[in-house]
Scaffold this motif. Sequence first.
Motif, PDB file in Angstrom:
ATOM      1  N   GLY A 227       9.486   6.593   0.345  1.00  0.00           N
ATOM      2  CA  GLY A 227       8.953   7.394   0.675  1.00  0.00           C
ATOM      3  C   GLY A 227       7.355   6.669   1.381  1.00  0.00           C
ATOM      4  N   GLU A 228       6.540   6.733   0.532  1.00  0.00           N
ATOM      5  CA  GLU A 228       4.872   6.719   1.169  1.00  0.00           C
ATOM      6  C   GLU A 228       5.114   5.410   1.050  1.00  0.00           C
ATOM      7  OE1 GLU A 228       4.364   8.295  -3.351  1.00  0.00           O
ATOM      8  OE2 GLU A 228       5.570   8.748  -1.005  1.00  0.00           O
ATOM      9  N   GLU A 229       5.841   4.297   1.142  1.00  0.00           N
ATOM     10  CA  GLU A 229       5.465   3.161   0.507  1.00  0.00           C
ATOM     11  C   GLU A 229       5.661   2.231   1.480  1.00  0.00           C
ATOM     12  OE1 GLU A 229       7.455   2.068  -2.840  1.00  0.00           O
ATOM     13  OE2 GLU A 229       6.558   3.359  -3.933  1.00  0.00           O
ATOM     14  N   PHE A 230       4.515   0.806   2.254  1.00  0.00           N
ATOM     15  CA  PHE A 230       4.710  -0.117   2.778  1.00  0.00           C
ATOM     16  C   PHE A 230       4.065  -1.253   2.725  1.00  0.00           C
ATOM     17  CE2 PHE A 230       3.681   4.451   4.897  1.00  0.00           C
ATOM     18  CZ  PHE A 230       4.037   4.654   5.991  1.00  0.00           C
ATOM     19  N   LEU A 231       4.588  -2.313   3.641  1.00  0.00           N
ATOM     20  CA  LEU A 231       3.945  -3.615   3.129  1.00  0.00           C
ATOM     21  C   LEU A 231       3.860  -4.454   4.557  1.00  0.00           C
ATOM     22  CD1 LEU A 231       4.875  -5.179   0.440  1.00  0.00           C
ATOM     23  CD2 LEU A 231       6.491  -6.219   1.780  1.00  0.00           C
ATOM     24  N   VAL A 232       2.763  -4.988   4.284  1.00  0.00           N
ATOM     25  CA  VAL A 232       2.492  -6.366   5.448  1.00  0.00           C
ATOM     26  C   VAL A 232       2.096  -7.499   4.720  1.00  0.00           C
ATOM     27  CG1 VAL A 232       0.312  -6.819   7.163  1.00  0.00           C
ATOM     28  CG2 VAL A 232       0.477  -4.145   5.875  1.00  0.00           C
TER      29      VAL A 232
ATOM     30  N   HIS B  50      -7.877  14.712   6.269  1.00  0.00           N
ATOM     31  CA  HIS B  50      -8.411  13.648   5.634  1.00  0.00           C
ATOM     32  C   HIS B  50      -7.022  12.795   5.084  1.00  0.00           C
ATOM     33  CE1 HIS B  50     -11.847  13.424   8.112  1.00  0.00           C
ATOM     34  NE2 HIS B  50     -12.306  14.751   7.147  1.00  0.00           N
ATOM     35  N   MET B  51      -6.530  11.241   5.238  1.00  0.00           N
ATOM     36  CA  MET B  51      -6.231  10.838   4.499  1.00  0.00           C
ATOM     37  C   MET B  51      -6.345   9.056   4.245  1.00  0.00           C
ATOM     38  SD  MET B  51      -2.379  10.751   3.233  1.00  0.00           S
ATOM     39  CE  MET B  51      -1.819  11.671   4.413  1.00  0.00           C
ATOM     40  N   THR B  52      -6.286   8.869   2.533  1.00  0.00           N
ATOM     41  CA  THR B  52      -6.386   8.041   2.719  1.00  0.00           C
ATOM     42  C   THR B  52      -5.675   6.449   1.484  1.00  0.00           C
ATOM     43  OG1 THR B  52      -6.917   8.310  -0.095  1.00  0.00           O
ATOM     44  CG2 THR B  52      -8.766   8.415   1.483  1.00  0.00           C
ATOM     45  N   VAL B  53      -5.420   5.747   1.637  1.00  0.00           N
ATOM     46  CA  VAL B  53      -4.800   4.316   1.315  1.00  0.00           C
ATOM     47  C   VAL B  53      -4.882   3.708   0.082  1.00  0.00           C
ATOM     48  CG1 VAL B  53      -3.150   4.626   3.162  1.00  0.00           C
ATOM     49  CG2 VAL B  53      -4.876   2.668   3.066  1.00  0.00           C
TER      50      VAL B  53
ATOM     51  N   LEU C 208       0.873  -1.079  -0.244  1.00  0.00           N
ATOM     52  CA  LEU C 208       0.024   0.246  -0.050  1.00  0.00           C
ATOM     53  C   LEU C 208       0.991   0.941  -0.104  1.00  0.00           C
ATOM     54  CD1 LEU C 208      -1.078   1.056   3.315  1.00  0.00           C
ATOM     55  CD2 LEU C 208      -0.170  -1.396   3.356  1.00  0.00           C
ATOM     56  N   ASP C 209       0.446   2.184  -0.728  1.00  0.00           N
ATOM     57  CA  ASP C 209       0.841   3.566  -0.582  1.00  0.00           C
ATOM     58  C   ASP C 209       0.110   4.854  -0.248  1.00  0.00           C
ATOM     59  OD1 ASP C 209      -0.305   4.035  -2.835  1.00  0.00           O
ATOM     60  OD2 ASP C 209       2.152   3.835  -3.617  1.00  0.00           O
ATOM     61  N   LEU C 210       0.576   6.187   0.656  1.00  0.00           N
ATOM     62  CA  LEU C 210      -0.234   7.140   1.111  1.00  0.00           C
ATOM     63  C   LEU C 210      -0.176   8.460  -0.128  1.00  0.00           C
ATOM     64  CD1 LEU C 210       1.041   8.025   3.818  1.00  0.00           C
ATOM     65  CD2 LEU C 210      -0.415   6.436   3.883  1.00  0.00           C
ATOM     66  N   ASP C 211      -1.829   7.567  -0.860  1.00  0.00           N
ATOM     67  CA  ASP C 211      -2.723   8.864  -1.612  1.00  0.00           C
ATOM     68  C   ASP C 211      -2.208  10.237  -1.832  1.00  0.00           C
ATOM     69  OD1 ASP C 211      -3.913   6.185  -2.508  1.00  0.00           O
ATOM     70  OD2 ASP C 211      -6.276   6.468  -1.423  1.00  0.00           O
TER      71      ASP C 211
ATOM     72  N   ALA D 172      -8.830   2.036   8.987  1.00  0.00           N
ATOM     73  CA  ALA D 172      -8.169   2.967   9.945  1.00  0.00           C
ATOM     74  C   ALA D 172      -7.330   3.985   9.933  1.00  0.00           C
ATOM     75  CB  ALA D 172      -7.510   1.599  11.498  1.00  0.00           C
ATOM     76  N   VAL D 173      -6.684   4.427   8.014  1.00  0.00           N
ATOM     77  CA  VAL D 173      -6.584   5.198   7.972  1.00  0.00           C
ATOM     78  C   VAL D 173      -7.957   6.559   7.681  1.00  0.00           C
ATOM     79  CG1 VAL D 173      -5.000   6.076   6.071  1.00  0.00           C
ATOM     80  CG2 VAL D 173      -4.320   4.371   7.289  1.00  0.00           C
ATOM     81  N   ARG D 174      -8.151   6.201   7.107  1.00  0.00           N
ATOM     82  CA  ARG D 174      -9.779   6.688   6.209  1.00  0.00           C
ATOM     83  C   ARG D 174      -9.888   8.314   7.585  1.00  0.00           C
ATOM     84  NH1 ARG D 174     -14.379   4.145   5.111  1.00  0.00           N
ATOM     85  NH2 ARG D 174     -14.808   4.145   8.037  1.00  0.00           N
ATOM     86  N   ASP D 175     -10.096   6.838   8.840  1.00  0.00           N
ATOM     87  CA  ASP D 175     -10.916   7.991   9.804  1.00  0.00           C
ATOM     88  C   ASP D 175     -10.093   8.164  11.291  1.00  0.00           C
ATOM     89  OD1 ASP D 175     -13.353   6.682   9.946  1.00  0.00           O
ATOM     90  OD2 ASP D 175     -12.062   4.875  10.764  1.00  0.00           O
ATOM     91  N   LEU D 176      -8.265   8.661  10.781  1.00  0.00           N
ATOM     92  CA  LEU D 176      -7.306   8.953  11.342  1.00  0.00           C
ATOM     93  C   LEU D 176      -8.164  10.788  11.493  1.00  0.00           C
ATOM     94  CD1 LEU D 176      -4.606   7.733  10.657  1.00  0.00           C
ATOM     95  CD2 LEU D 176      -5.476   7.469  13.008  1.00  0.00           C
ATOM     96  N   ASP D 177      -7.871  11.949  12.170  1.00  0.00           N
ATOM     97  CA  ASP D 177      -8.098  13.239  11.843  1.00  0.00           C
ATOM     98  C   ASP D 177      -6.598  13.374  11.732  1.00  0.00           C
ATOM     99  OD1 ASP D 177      -8.536  15.452  12.472  1.00  0.00           O
ATOM    100  OD2 ASP D 177      -9.163  15.799  14.188  1.00  0.00           O
TER     101      ASP D 177
END
Length: 501
Positions: free
Chosen positions: A458-463, A497-500, A415-418, A483-488
């Motif tokens: 930079g904004e890329e993650f792996l699970v 807001h932020m989406t992934v 995933l990465d941050l939009d 969980a990311v969508r609900d963060l302030d």
Amino acid sequence: MDHTSPIAIAPGVWWVGATLPNDSFQCHAYFIDNGDSSVLIDPGSMLTIESTLAKVEQVASLDSIRYLVCHHPDPDIAASLAYLSARLARPDVQVVTEWRAKALLKHYGHRFGYLLVEEHDWVIELAPDRRLEFQLTPYLHFPGAMVSYDTATATLFSSDIFGGFVPDADVLESHDLDLIIESARPFHQHYMPSTELLTAGLTRIQHRWPHIARIAPQHGHIIPEELVAPAFSALKDLECGIFSLDSTDLDLERLLLIAEAKTRITQTLLTAASPTSLVAALNVILAATHEASECALFVDIPEQGWTMWGLGVDGPLLHEPTIAWPSIVIPGVPAAQLAIRTPDEVRPNADLMSMLAAMASTIRPAIDGYLAEVVQERRSAVLSAAAFTDPLTGLGNRRALEQQEPAGDYSVISLDLDHFKRINDTHGHAAGDEALRRVAQALRSSVRDGDALYRVGGEEFLVCSPGAGPDQALAIAERIRAAVRDLDFTGVTPDGHMTVS
């Protein structure tokens, strides 16, 4: 043996001692014929000096004597110094010794100057191809006692070490190892303070001079080359000091057990790999004395606090040691102590406690060695964590991903941050860093125990989810997205807001 003539024991090395009638404690002097820098070793007392000088004069002029080696300051070695002040006319004769012996040798009232071996790197250069080398052998039997070694002939002048009470003064050199050791046994039992010190001194000598062609002691028998190694081994096995003088006194038998415990503890300290093994060995050793049954070791380990080994428990304590057994303090930092369970905890055996207290400082290196390993393990853990951890988010980095591939089946969520670039462009890199940290925390709260998290760009993650099938992986991904969508992200992202993806 012709008592009136010098006896060559090696090329240019002569026995010039004197034989006293009806005396098993014969004293040997030796002469190294080295031109105008000749050496008289352990010249002797007023009982023997005239005979010694007469023998020297059969080899060389007394004016050739430049050095008087005194391995220690006892009268059987040095009582003739005042007499020699008159007999030796050279103004440059020097007494060769160690500073502690010098403090006593001056009381013989001689005129000679001193050459202190410790100030000359423990060596006298006698000729371009000949040196007289020295080795300190403390407390054998004098604090500043030493031995010397002639490099030209590989002769060890061992002073009191290897000395003995001789039953037959006519036998100067003996080829009978049993006779040598049996002659040496009572001498060493009476004059040497402990087996440990004797063994240490012998080991120092062997380390300094691996090749010894003969041993020329001040008392006893000269030892030929074929018996040198066996004599060293046999002498190391002698029990020395007051504890070995009598086996009939019951109280002394008890002291012997304590002395044996001291020897075994010394050996244990050389091999104990951890406090656990040290305490286990001490328990066995102390039990054999019948004066103690077990012990416990306490150390105030930095960043961990008081830790105990013993009583079947190895690990940190909640408070300082409160055990009621008698204990000794182990000097040094950090604080440490050894508690001993004894039959009478109010009045423990004084000799046992005295022995352990005397050995307390020797236990410290074992503790320090363990603590050094603890510090090294912590340092290695910190370095390892730094090498495999992303410093901003605390997640694994790309290097960790390469090293930690799980066994068996697993699922990977990438995933990465939009629109992450807009955050840096609008609010700056500090806001971007904060966004990354918050997303990392959301990831932690969304995955399963055992799942591995990585920041790989930079904004890329792996699970990485071991054992997770497609449905489980999809469920984890959905939890992360929610969980990311609900963060302030107010003040961090342009719209809060932020989406992934």
